[in-house]
Design a protein around this motif. Structure first.
Motif: not given
Lengths: 133, 188
Positions: B41, B45-46, B96, B116, B119-120, B123-124
Protein backbone atom coordinates in the motif's frame (compact mmCIF):
# COMPACT_ATOMS: atom_id res chain seq x y z
CA UNK A 1 -4.81 30.82 -4.01
CA UNK A 2 -1.96 30.22 -1.64
CA UNK A 3 -1.17 27.23 0.54
CA UNK A 4 1.24 26.57 3.37
CA UNK A 5 2.68 23.05 3.42
CA UNK A 6 4.18 21.98 6.74
CA UNK A 7 6.09 18.72 7.11
CA UNK A 8 9.55 17.85 8.38
CA UNK A 9 10.07 15.57 5.38
CA UNK A 10 11.05 17.53 2.30
CA UNK A 11 9.91 14.61 0.17
CA UNK A 12 6.45 14.80 1.68
CA UNK A 13 6.38 18.58 1.31
CA UNK A 14 7.13 18.19 -2.38
CA UNK A 15 4.48 15.52 -2.81
CA UNK A 16 1.82 17.62 -1.10
CA UNK A 17 2.90 20.78 -2.90
CA UNK A 18 2.76 19.00 -6.20
CA UNK A 19 -0.84 17.90 -5.56
CA UNK A 20 -1.85 21.39 -4.48
CA UNK A 21 -0.11 23.01 -7.44
CA UNK A 22 -2.04 20.68 -9.70
CA UNK A 23 -5.28 22.31 -8.56
CA UNK A 24 -3.97 25.84 -8.75
CA UNK A 25 -2.35 26.60 -5.41
CA UNK A 26 0.89 28.50 -5.00
CA UNK A 27 2.71 26.78 -2.17
CA UNK A 28 5.03 27.95 0.57
CA UNK A 29 6.77 25.24 2.58
CA UNK A 30 7.87 24.98 6.21
CA UNK A 31 9.58 22.13 8.01
CA UNK A 32 8.05 22.59 11.44
CA UNK A 33 5.38 24.58 13.23
CA UNK A 34 7.58 27.41 14.36
CA UNK A 35 8.87 28.05 10.87
CA UNK A 36 5.31 27.83 9.62
CA UNK A 37 4.17 30.52 12.05
CA UNK A 38 6.94 32.78 10.76
CA UNK A 39 5.95 32.05 7.18
CA UNK A 40 2.34 32.73 8.05
CA UNK A 41 3.30 36.11 9.45
CA UNK A 42 5.23 36.85 6.26
CA UNK A 43 2.33 35.79 4.07
CA UNK A 44 -0.06 37.88 6.12
CA UNK A 45 2.16 40.93 5.75
CA UNK A 46 2.47 40.31 2.02
CA UNK A 47 -1.27 39.98 1.58
CA UNK A 48 -0.97 36.36 0.47
CA UNK A 49 -2.70 34.69 3.40
CA UNK A 50 -3.00 30.98 2.59
CA UNK A 51 -6.41 29.52 1.99
CA UNK A 52 -5.15 26.29 3.49
CA UNK A 53 -2.32 24.93 5.58
CA UNK A 54 -1.50 21.21 5.42
CA UNK A 55 0.09 20.07 8.64
CA UNK A 56 2.08 17.02 9.65
CA UNK A 57 1.63 16.05 13.28
CA UNK A 58 5.00 14.99 14.59
CA UNK A 59 7.73 17.44 13.73
CA UNK A 60 10.76 18.75 15.55
CA UNK A 61 10.75 22.18 17.21
CA UNK A 62 6.97 22.63 17.12
CA UNK A 63 4.51 19.87 16.34
CA UNK A 64 1.41 20.17 14.24
CA UNK A 65 -1.06 20.18 17.10
CA UNK A 66 0.68 23.12 18.74
CA UNK A 67 0.71 24.93 15.41
CA UNK A 68 -3.03 24.43 15.03
CA UNK A 69 -3.64 25.72 18.54
CA UNK A 70 -1.47 28.79 17.93
CA UNK A 71 -3.17 29.60 14.64
CA UNK A 72 -6.62 29.22 16.09
CA UNK A 73 -5.70 31.60 18.93
CA UNK A 74 -5.04 34.40 16.44
CA UNK A 75 -8.12 35.98 14.86
CA UNK A 76 -6.11 37.18 11.85
CA UNK A 77 -5.91 33.59 10.71
CA UNK A 78 -9.45 32.41 11.37
CA UNK A 79 -10.10 32.03 7.64
CA UNK A 80 -7.16 29.70 7.08
CA UNK A 81 -8.36 26.14 6.59
CA UNK A 82 -6.24 23.69 8.56
CA UNK A 83 -5.78 20.15 7.25
CA UNK A 84 -3.79 17.58 9.20
CA UNK A 85 -1.78 15.24 6.93
CA UNK A 86 -0.32 12.55 9.12
CA UNK A 87 0.13 8.86 9.84
CA UNK A 88 -1.55 9.34 13.21
CA UNK A 89 -4.76 7.34 12.91
CA UNK A 90 -5.65 6.90 16.56
CA UNK A 91 -9.22 8.05 17.09
CA UNK A 92 -8.36 10.06 20.18
CA UNK A 93 -5.67 11.95 18.33
CA UNK A 94 -7.99 12.79 15.46
CA UNK A 95 -10.50 14.14 17.96
CA UNK A 96 -7.77 16.21 19.64
CA UNK A 97 -6.76 17.77 16.34
CA UNK A 98 -10.30 18.56 15.33
CA UNK A 99 -11.06 19.95 18.78
CA UNK A 100 -8.00 22.18 18.54
CA UNK A 101 -9.35 23.64 15.33
CA UNK A 102 -8.27 21.48 12.42
CA UNK A 103 -10.93 21.26 9.72
CA UNK A 104 -9.92 18.08 7.98
CA UNK A 105 -7.73 15.05 8.45
CA UNK A 106 -5.83 13.11 5.78
CA UNK A 107 -4.04 9.90 6.68
CA UNK A 108 -0.76 8.85 5.12
CA UNK A 109 -0.50 7.09 2.79
CA UNK A 110 -2.86 9.15 0.66
CA UNK A 111 -3.29 9.48 -3.07
CA UNK A 112 -3.54 12.75 -4.96
CA UNK A 113 -7.20 11.94 -5.51
CA UNK A 114 -7.75 11.52 -1.77
CA UNK A 115 -6.36 14.97 -1.09
CA UNK A 116 -8.19 16.65 -3.95
CA UNK A 117 -11.40 15.06 -2.78
CA UNK A 118 -10.87 16.58 0.68
CA UNK A 119 -10.11 19.98 -0.87
CA UNK A 120 -13.29 19.68 -2.84
CA UNK A 121 -15.30 18.85 0.27
CA UNK A 122 -13.83 21.96 1.87
CA UNK A 123 -14.91 24.03 -1.11
CA UNK A 124 -11.36 24.99 -1.99
CA UNK A 125 -11.36 23.50 -5.47
CA UNK A 126 -13.87 22.57 -8.13
CA UNK A 127 -15.54 19.24 -7.55
CA UNK A 128 -12.89 16.56 -7.45
CA UNK A 129 -14.41 14.77 -10.45
CA UNK A 130 -13.95 17.89 -12.58
CA UNK A 131 -10.40 18.40 -11.39
CA UNK A 132 -9.38 14.83 -12.08
CA UNK A 133 -11.11 14.61 -15.44
CA UNK B 1 24.53 -2.63 10.38
CA UNK B 2 27.35 -0.32 9.48
CA UNK B 3 26.81 3.02 11.17
CA UNK B 4 27.57 5.39 8.34
CA UNK B 5 26.23 8.89 8.96
CA UNK B 6 23.44 9.92 6.64
CA UNK B 7 21.89 13.34 6.45
CA UNK B 8 19.13 13.36 9.01
CA UNK B 9 16.05 15.35 9.54
CA UNK B 10 16.39 17.59 12.52
CA UNK B 11 15.83 15.47 15.58
CA UNK B 12 12.95 16.40 17.86
CA UNK B 13 13.81 18.75 20.66
CA UNK B 14 10.44 18.72 22.31
CA UNK B 15 10.08 16.79 25.52
CA UNK B 16 11.20 13.20 25.22
CA UNK B 17 9.48 10.10 26.39
CA UNK B 18 11.52 7.03 27.28
CA UNK B 19 11.25 3.94 25.14
CA UNK B 20 9.33 1.34 27.10
CA UNK B 21 11.04 -1.54 28.81
CA UNK B 22 8.60 -4.38 28.26
CA UNK B 23 9.31 -6.86 25.51
CA UNK B 24 6.46 -7.81 23.23
CA UNK B 25 6.45 -10.44 20.52
CA UNK B 26 5.68 -8.50 17.31
CA UNK B 27 4.08 -11.58 15.78
CA UNK B 28 1.29 -11.23 18.33
CA UNK B 29 -0.07 -8.19 16.47
CA UNK B 30 1.26 -8.35 12.93
CA UNK B 31 2.18 -11.21 10.64
CA UNK B 32 4.32 -11.32 7.53
CA UNK B 33 1.35 -11.08 5.16
CA UNK B 34 0.16 -7.92 6.89
CA UNK B 35 3.63 -6.46 6.67
CA UNK B 36 3.79 -7.18 2.94
CA UNK B 37 0.35 -5.63 2.52
CA UNK B 38 1.41 -2.48 4.36
CA UNK B 39 4.55 -2.25 2.20
CA UNK B 40 2.49 -2.71 -0.94
CA UNK B 41 0.00 0.00 0.00
CA UNK B 42 2.80 2.40 0.90
CA UNK B 43 4.69 1.71 -2.33
CA UNK B 44 1.61 1.87 -4.50
CA UNK B 45 0.59 5.20 -3.01
CA UNK B 46 3.85 7.09 -2.94
CA UNK B 47 6.25 5.28 -5.25
CA UNK B 48 4.79 3.23 -8.04
CA UNK B 49 1.02 2.87 -8.54
CA UNK B 50 1.54 -0.10 -10.83
CA UNK B 51 3.98 -1.86 -8.57
CA UNK B 52 3.95 -5.49 -7.63
CA UNK B 53 6.01 -6.39 -4.62
CA UNK B 54 6.83 -10.05 -4.91
CA UNK B 55 7.59 -11.83 -1.64
CA UNK B 56 11.08 -13.34 -1.59
CA UNK B 57 11.57 -16.52 0.37
CA UNK B 58 14.65 -18.35 1.41
CA UNK B 59 18.16 -17.08 1.92
CA UNK B 60 18.40 -13.34 1.38
CA UNK B 61 21.46 -11.96 -0.31
CA UNK B 62 22.83 -9.00 1.58
CA UNK B 63 23.23 -5.96 -0.62
CA UNK B 64 24.14 -2.36 0.19
CA UNK B 65 21.02 -0.56 1.27
CA UNK B 66 19.58 2.56 2.76
CA UNK B 67 18.18 1.57 6.14
CA UNK B 68 15.63 3.58 8.08
CA UNK B 69 14.82 2.77 11.69
CA UNK B 70 11.92 4.07 13.64
CA UNK B 71 10.72 3.11 17.10
CA UNK B 72 7.33 3.01 18.74
CA UNK B 73 7.20 3.67 22.44
CA UNK B 74 4.33 2.62 24.65
CA UNK B 75 2.89 -0.52 26.17
CA UNK B 76 4.22 -2.60 23.27
CA UNK B 77 7.51 -0.95 22.32
CA UNK B 78 8.96 -2.11 19.03
CA UNK B 79 11.53 -1.08 16.49
CA UNK B 80 10.73 -0.98 12.78
CA UNK B 81 13.40 -1.26 10.12
CA UNK B 82 12.99 -0.57 6.43
CA UNK B 83 15.90 -1.53 4.17
CA UNK B 84 15.84 -0.56 0.51
CA UNK B 85 18.66 -1.67 -1.74
CA UNK B 86 20.79 1.39 -2.57
CA UNK B 87 20.02 1.60 -6.30
CA UNK B 88 16.36 0.99 -5.58
CA UNK B 89 16.37 3.71 -2.93
CA UNK B 90 17.56 6.23 -5.50
CA UNK B 91 14.82 5.16 -7.90
CA UNK B 92 12.24 5.29 -5.10
CA UNK B 93 13.28 8.87 -4.40
CA UNK B 94 13.06 9.87 -8.04
CA UNK B 95 9.58 8.40 -8.29
CA UNK B 96 8.38 10.00 -5.06
CA UNK B 97 9.62 13.39 -6.15
CA UNK B 98 8.32 13.01 -9.69
CA UNK B 99 10.77 11.74 -12.23
CA UNK B 100 12.96 14.52 -13.50
CA UNK B 101 11.05 17.21 -11.64
CA UNK B 102 13.89 18.03 -9.26
CA UNK B 103 16.97 16.66 -11.06
CA UNK B 104 19.06 13.82 -9.72
CA UNK B 105 18.25 13.15 -6.07
CA UNK B 106 20.88 14.03 -3.53
CA UNK B 107 21.88 11.78 -0.65
CA UNK B 108 19.73 13.98 1.58
CA UNK B 109 16.76 13.43 -0.73
CA UNK B 110 17.29 9.65 -0.62
CA UNK B 111 17.65 9.64 3.14
CA UNK B 112 14.54 11.77 3.56
CA UNK B 113 12.45 9.69 1.15
CA UNK B 114 13.29 6.33 2.72
CA UNK B 115 12.84 7.87 6.17
CA UNK B 116 9.40 9.10 5.19
CA UNK B 117 8.40 5.69 3.87
CA UNK B 118 9.49 4.17 7.18
CA UNK B 119 7.40 6.80 8.94
CA UNK B 120 4.32 5.89 6.95
CA UNK B 121 4.97 2.19 7.53
CA UNK B 122 5.54 2.87 11.22
CA UNK B 123 2.38 4.92 11.51
CA UNK B 124 0.32 2.14 10.04
CA UNK B 125 1.92 -0.43 12.32
CA UNK B 126 1.32 1.86 15.29
CA UNK B 127 -2.37 1.70 14.46
CA UNK B 128 -2.20 -2.01 15.31
CA UNK B 129 -0.67 -1.34 18.73
CA UNK B 130 -2.32 -0.21 21.97
CA UNK B 131 -3.58 3.37 22.05
CA UNK B 132 -1.18 5.92 23.43
CA UNK B 133 1.88 4.65 21.58
CA UNK B 134 4.24 7.25 20.14
CA UNK B 135 6.47 7.14 17.11
CA UNK B 136 10.01 8.49 16.85
CA UNK B 137 11.36 10.36 13.90
CA UNK B 138 13.23 8.09 11.48
CA UNK B 139 16.95 7.47 11.76
CA UNK B 140 18.51 6.65 8.39
CA UNK B 141 21.87 4.97 7.86
CA UNK B 142 23.75 2.99 5.26
CA UNK B 143 23.53 -0.72 5.87
CA UNK B 144 22.48 -3.77 3.96
CA UNK B 145 19.30 -5.53 3.05
CA UNK B 146 18.68 -8.22 5.57
CA UNK B 147 19.45 -6.08 8.58
CA UNK B 148 15.86 -5.98 9.81
CA UNK B 149 15.55 -7.74 13.12
CA UNK B 150 19.18 -8.79 13.20
CA UNK B 151 19.46 -8.21 16.91
CA UNK B 152 16.30 -9.85 18.05
CA UNK B 153 14.92 -13.33 17.67
CA UNK B 154 11.32 -12.18 17.93
CA UNK B 155 11.40 -10.16 14.72
CA UNK B 156 8.76 -10.37 12.02
CA UNK B 157 10.38 -9.68 8.68
CA UNK B 158 9.13 -9.45 5.13
CA UNK B 159 11.37 -9.31 2.10
CA UNK B 160 9.95 -8.34 -1.27
CA UNK B 161 11.34 -7.70 -4.71
CA UNK B 162 10.43 -4.40 -6.33
CA UNK B 163 11.56 -5.21 -9.82
CA UNK B 164 15.24 -6.11 -9.46
CA UNK B 165 15.56 -4.42 -6.07
CA UNK B 166 15.23 -5.92 -2.63
CA UNK B 167 13.11 -4.23 0.00
CA UNK B 168 12.93 -5.57 3.53
CA UNK B 169 10.75 -4.51 6.43
CA UNK B 170 11.15 -5.82 9.92
CA UNK B 171 9.54 -5.37 13.30
CA UNK B 172 11.47 -6.38 16.35
CA UNK B 173 10.76 -6.20 20.03
CA UNK B 174 12.33 -3.28 21.76
CA UNK B 175 15.11 -4.23 24.13
CA UNK B 176 16.01 -1.78 26.87
CA UNK B 177 18.93 0.42 25.92
CA UNK B 178 19.08 -0.90 22.36
CA UNK B 179 17.89 2.12 20.46
CA UNK B 180 19.74 5.40 20.09
CA UNK B 181 16.47 6.99 19.04
CA UNK B 182 14.45 9.54 20.92
CA UNK B 183 10.72 9.19 21.13
CA UNK B 184 9.02 12.49 20.64
CA UNK B 185 6.36 13.35 23.15
CA UNK B 186 3.69 13.65 20.51
CA UNK B 187 2.13 11.00 18.38
CA UNK B 188 2.95 11.25 14.76
Amino acid sequence: MHALVIDDSRTMRRIVSSVLARVGFTCVEAEHGEEALAKLEDMTAAGTLPAIATIDWNMPVMNGLTFVTRVRADTRWRDVTLMMVTTESEHGQIVRALAAGAHEYVLKPFTAEDMISKLSMLGLVETSAEVMA
Amino acid sequence: MTAVPFPQRTQPIEESAPIGQAVVDPSSFVDVDTLVELLTVTWATFVDPECYLAPVDGLIERRPAVVAEIAIAGDAPVRITLSVEQAGAVLVTEMMLGEGAYGAPTQLDVSDAIGELSNVLGGNIKALLPDGSTLTLPNVTAGSTGTAGDNDGTAVTATVAWGPYLVMAGISAEVAGQLPLTASGAAR
